[in-house]
Scaffold this active site. Structure first.
Site, PDB file in Angstrom:
ATOM      1  N   THR A  27      62.299   7.831  -1.290  1.00  0.00           N
ATOM      2  CA  THR A  27      62.261   6.979  -2.480  1.00  0.00           C
ATOM      3  C   THR A  27      63.637   6.746  -3.084  1.00  0.00           C
ATOM      4  O   THR A  27      63.927   5.666  -3.601  1.00  0.00           O
ATOM      5  CB  THR A  27      61.329   7.632  -3.539  1.00  0.00           C
ATOM      6  OG1 THR A  27      60.007   7.634  -3.014  1.00  0.00           O
ATOM      7  CG2 THR A  27      61.351   6.896  -4.858  1.00  0.00           C
ATOM      8  N   THR A  79      60.493  12.947  -0.459  1.00  0.00           N
ATOM      9  CA  THR A  79      59.943  14.220  -0.930  1.00  0.00           C
ATOM     10  C   THR A  79      58.642  14.609  -0.225  1.00  0.00           C
ATOM     11  O   THR A  79      58.295  15.784  -0.188  1.00  0.00           O
ATOM     12  CB  THR A  79      59.673  14.174  -2.452  1.00  0.00           C
ATOM     13  OG1 THR A  79      58.727  13.134  -2.726  1.00  0.00           O
ATOM     14  CG2 THR A  79      60.937  13.952  -3.235  1.00  0.00           C
ATOM     15  N   CYS A 119      46.419  29.590  -1.265  1.00  0.00           N
ATOM     16  CA  CYS A 119      47.066  29.789  -2.578  1.00  0.00           C
ATOM     17  C   CYS A 119      48.565  29.511  -2.461  1.00  0.00           C
ATOM     18  O   CYS A 119      49.165  29.707  -1.412  1.00  0.00           O
ATOM     19  CB  CYS A 119      46.884  31.225  -3.043  1.00  0.00           C
ATOM     20  SG  CYS A 119      45.176  31.664  -3.307  1.00  0.00           S
TER      21      CYS A 119
END
Ligand code: ASP
Length: 368
Positions: free
Chosen positions: A29, A106, A296
């Site tokens: 981006t 990203t 997790c």
């Protein structure tokens, strides 16, 4: 996928004893612009904005050389060939520079950062990946500060690691995960504190840093394209999902389990036990290497705690310790692609190769 690199305008002039930083623009981006097809990285956008940043030529800044690695990509389009071409670009330029900045999208940055940490074994200098949530074209872009600080880190700090710099924190790349798609704090690192935090000063947590290696390899050699996959376990997952995914030619699987690394002990109604396809896959020739990582974002896989975890151990599934699933997947891919035997890959998956895991963490936790 083309691998040619194009030299873009160089910001600094040679002949100084200031540190030298090479900025490799690979996409994301940060250098994108609006097109009729949506946001895309377009050659020239980044160069135009860099040329308008006087900060980059200030006397306190390292000398900066900018190169574009074509084709510029949205990181969703990147694959392992792209990891290799970035690694090669760094190895080829290693003698000339004190550090590297990689401008990257990203979305898959943590995969590339993890892969680079395994491909650039022996690293002695910083490789800092960064990007932005808002393109440089945007007035509130987070990209400008990311570029400036990454260049300073790469040129001035002795951090011999592949890192991600984002939102004032420097994270070890193979410990990071993308945690938000719109907050400026886009990355987290649940099992390792930041290597450095940036405020008015830059504060480095020295005791977390890895020691410098002996130097980069002469070349990156991935000799084949292995078949790997990831599967996130979910309530009600059927045996057929395991059977079809684990069928040949699969060679490696990152199994994303619940909590401390546990797994259903009973199948869905009408399904037989889910463990059987795993047992069959890990014991066939060649075996599928199945690595257990937790869903997790923090904590350690401990297959000894619950009955479901113990059954995974008995079925030949190995612990991913405190690795992120992204690091485990890229590690599995790279080790298999280097042509190592399944036994060797299995062994190395449990070892700390580039700071991606702490193999003693589970023992320590069990002892408390
Ligand atoms: N889709 C973009 C990419 O990963 C997102 C970004 O750079 O933030 O290339």
């Amino acid at each position: 996928m083309a691998s040619a690199s194009t030299t873009a305008p160089t910001i600094a002039s040679a002949g100084s004893d200031r540190p030298r930083v090479c900025l490799l623009h690979v996409g994301g981006t940060i250098g994108m612009t609006k097109t009729p097809d949506g946001l895309r990285p377009v050659p020239g956008v980044l160069e135009r904005y860099l040329a308008g940043m006087p900060e980059l030529t200030g006397p306190d800044m390292p000398l900066l050389y900018v190169e574009r690695l074509d084709p510029l990509l949205d990181s969703a389009d990147m694959d392992p060939h792209d990891w290799v071409r970035i690694a090669r670009a760094i190895i080829e330029r290693d003698q000339e520079f004190d550090g590297f900045v990689v401008l990257h999208g990203t979305d898959t940055m943590v995969y590339t950062a993890s892969a680079l940490s395994f491909l650039l074994s022996g690293l002695r200098k910083p490789v800092v990946l960064t990007g932005s949530q808002l393109s440089l074209e945007h007035v509130r872009s987070d990209g400008r500060e990311h570029i400036i600080t990454s260049i300073i880190i790469a040129g001035r700090l002795r951090i011999p690691e592949v890192c991600i710099y984002f939102a004032s924190r420097l994270l070890r790349g193979n410990r990071a995960q993308k945690i938000h798609n719109s907050d400026f704090v886009a990355f987290g690192s649940g099992n390792l504190p930041p290597l450095a935090t940036v405020g008015v000063g830059i504060s480095v947590d020295e005791h977390l840093l890895r020691a410098p290696g002996p130097g980069l390899p002469d070349r990156v050699e991935l000799v084949r394209e292995p078949h790997v996959a990831a599967l996130r376990v979910f309530p009600g997952v059927g045996r057929g999902v395991f059977e079809s995914l684990l069928a040949p030619p699969l060679e490696g699987l990152v199994l994303e389990t619940y909590g401390a690394g546990t797994f259903p002990t009973r199948g869905r109604e009408g399904d037989e036990d889910l463990i059987e396809p795993l047992r069959a896959a890990t014991s066939r020739t060649p075996p599928v290497i199945v690595v257990n990582c937790s869903q997790c974002h923090g904590g350690i896989v401990r297959q000894d705690v619950y009955a479901g975890g113990r059954r995974l151990t008995a079925a030949g599934v190995i612990s991913g310790h405190d690795m992120t699933p992204e690091a485990a997947l890229t590690k599995l891919y790279c080790l298999l692609a280097m042509g190592l035997s399944p036994d060797e890959v299995r062994r190395r998956m449990g070892e700390d190769l580039a700071g991606e895991l702490d193999a003693r963490a589970a023992e320590r936790e069990a002892g408390t």
